[in-house]
Write an enzyme that holds these catalytic residues in place. Structure first.
Site, short mmCIF file in Angstrom:
data_model
loop_
_atom_site.label_atom_id
_atom_site.label_comp_id
_atom_site.label_asym_id
_atom_site.label_seq_id
_atom_site.Cartn_x
_atom_site.Cartn_y
_atom_site.Cartn_z
N HIS A 56 19.44 -0.44 -23.38
CA HIS A 56 19.22 -0.72 -22.08
C HIS A 56 19.34 -2.06 -21.69
O HIS A 56 18.48 -2.90 -22.52
CB HIS A 56 17.68 -0.05 -21.71
CG HIS A 56 17.55 -0.21 -20.15
ND1 HIS A 56 17.50 0.58 -19.25
CD2 HIS A 56 16.88 -1.36 -19.41
CE1 HIS A 56 17.18 0.42 -18.17
NE2 HIS A 56 16.97 -0.90 -18.15
N CYS A 57 20.39 -2.30 -20.92
CA CYS A 57 20.68 -3.82 -20.41
C CYS A 57 19.91 -4.48 -19.41
O CYS A 57 20.06 -3.83 -18.26
CB CYS A 57 21.94 -3.88 -20.34
SG CYS A 57 22.58 -5.70 -20.12
N PRO A 58 18.95 -5.24 -19.57
CA PRO A 58 18.23 -5.73 -18.18
C PRO A 58 19.19 -6.67 -17.21
O PRO A 58 18.85 -6.51 -16.22
CB PRO A 58 17.18 -6.58 -18.62
CG PRO A 58 17.56 -7.10 -20.20
CD PRO A 58 18.45 -6.06 -20.60
N ASN A 93 20.27 -3.94 -15.43
CA ASN A 93 19.24 -2.73 -14.84
C ASN A 93 19.86 -1.18 -15.28
O ASN A 93 19.44 -0.26 -14.27
CB ASN A 93 18.92 -2.90 -13.64
CG ASN A 93 17.40 -2.28 -13.17
OD1 ASN A 93 16.76 -2.03 -14.20
ND2 ASN A 93 17.45 -1.90 -12.00
N ASN A 94 20.19 -1.09 -16.31
CA ASN A 94 20.81 0.46 -16.42
C ASN A 94 20.85 0.27 -18.04
O ASN A 94 21.23 -0.46 -18.70
CB ASN A 94 22.29 0.45 -15.76
CG ASN A 94 22.66 1.97 -15.67
OD1 ASN A 94 22.03 2.70 -16.08
ND2 ASN A 94 23.97 2.05 -15.10
#
Length: 351
Positions: A152-154, A157-158
């Protein structure tokens, strides 16, 4: 609004802060480059035009791939991996863990599922109430199971997974090239301002700071890009790198690897004209994958044969695949396709 709903909304809003930060940096860099550098600093008209054309070309590709990564909905397992109504009722009524596993094993026999928990148990997601396909994991932030989840990549945001991994790779690629273009074209003016060969104008701060920011982002993004290109070549996800997939025959960190060329094709597809564009061109449905262990694991081989039925009537060997339909795509026999595969041994698997 209930307290837990309010907290949930606040959490979702906070998750967009990194994305807002990236867009603010991009917006400021656009002003610094186009206005302060090209309009106020560069005097040569031809140089100004060429810089603007190259800058906007890479900026467009960067933003295109970036927003595709953000807005691509993470692909989730189909209903085929949910428990049938009768088995679901039995599972919910059963309190003994070993009996629950027996129910899951019975359902899993009809599915192309070859990975297990470290203790050998069927991978089952209680929040989503489904048997997890191979390489699928539940994301607590997105609150859903994600096919071939990487992380999950901040910054977007996905979740990065089967549906947008190519977009993520291109986002990193074009972000690196965009920063490189800025550094390469700003360098001479950075030196002139630093050595006071240009007068101290309001453009000086923007150009000096722009160079440092672009160089810093370039170094960090290239490092991340190199790591993910290595993962693509090995056909691993970030999760599988830290915790190797557990097959029925044991752990194998290279269980899904079919060679660098085939691994790249799985993500980018076999049509080269689409490789540089942030449009989906990968292979498979994300729910089943070729695994090299199918050639040496009798349990996997028998499962594939049972699911696909009899071999060809002419006696020729058949590459058996488990067919699934996902978003209108029906994967059929076509060489090595997206599922467990059985052939005349490993030699055919790498042709």
């Amino acid at each position: 609004m209930a307290p837990h709903q309010a907290l949930r909304c606040c959490k979702r809003a906070i998750n967009w802060v990194p994305v807002l930060f990236v867009n603010l940096v991009v917006g400021w860099s656009y002003y610094a480059y186009v206005v302060e550098l090209c309009v106020y600093t560069i005097q040569n008209h031809a140089e100004r035009i060429s810089y603007l054309v190259v800058f906007h070309a890479f900026l467009m590709m960067f933003l295109w791939s970036y927003w595709k990564t953000i807005w691509s909905t993470p692909a989730s397992p189909s209903q085929a991996f949910s428990l049938p109504r009768m088995e679901k009722e039995l599972y919910e009524r059963e309190e003994r863990a070993e009996m629950q596993q027996e129910i899951l094993k019975k359902v899993a026999r009809t599915l192309p599922v070859y990975t297990r928990m470290p203790d050998g148990a069927i991978r089952y997601c209680k929040p989503c109430q489904l048997i997890k396909p191979d390489r699928c994991h539940h994301c607590s932030t997105c609150e859903r199971c994600v096919l071939k989840m990487d992380h999950h990549c901040p910054w977007v945001n996905n979740c990065i997974g089967f549906s947008n991994y190519k977009f993520f790779i291109l986002f990193l690629t074009y972000a690196s090239l965009h920063c490189l273009v800025i550094c390469a074209t700003v360098t001479q003016y950075f030196i002139k301002f630093w050595t006071k060969k240009l007068p101290d104008t309001h453009a000086k701060f923007h150009i000096l700071f722009l160079f440092f920011v672009a160089a810093l982002f370039f170094i960090s993004i290239v490092s991340l890009l190199s790591y993910h290109l290595w993962l693509v070549g090995k056909n691993r996800t970030t999760i599988e790198t830290f915790s190797a997939a557990v097959f029925t025959s044991g752990r194998d960190k290279s269980g899904f690897s079919l060679g660098c060329s085939r691994n790249m094709t799985e993500v980018f597809g076999d049509r080269a004209k689409y490789w540089i564009l942030p449009v989906f061109s990968g292979q498979g449905d994300g729910q089943s994958f070729v695994t090299r262990l199918v050639h040496i694991d009798p349990e996997q081989a028998n499962s594939v044969l049972q699911h696909n039925g009899k071999s060809r009537t002419d006696g020729e060997p058949k590459l058996c695949t488990v067919e699934h339909t996902s978003e209108g795509t029906d994967e059929k026999d076509n060489g090595l396709s997206v599922s467990g595969t059985l052939a005349n041994g490993p030699q055919q698997a790498h042709q």
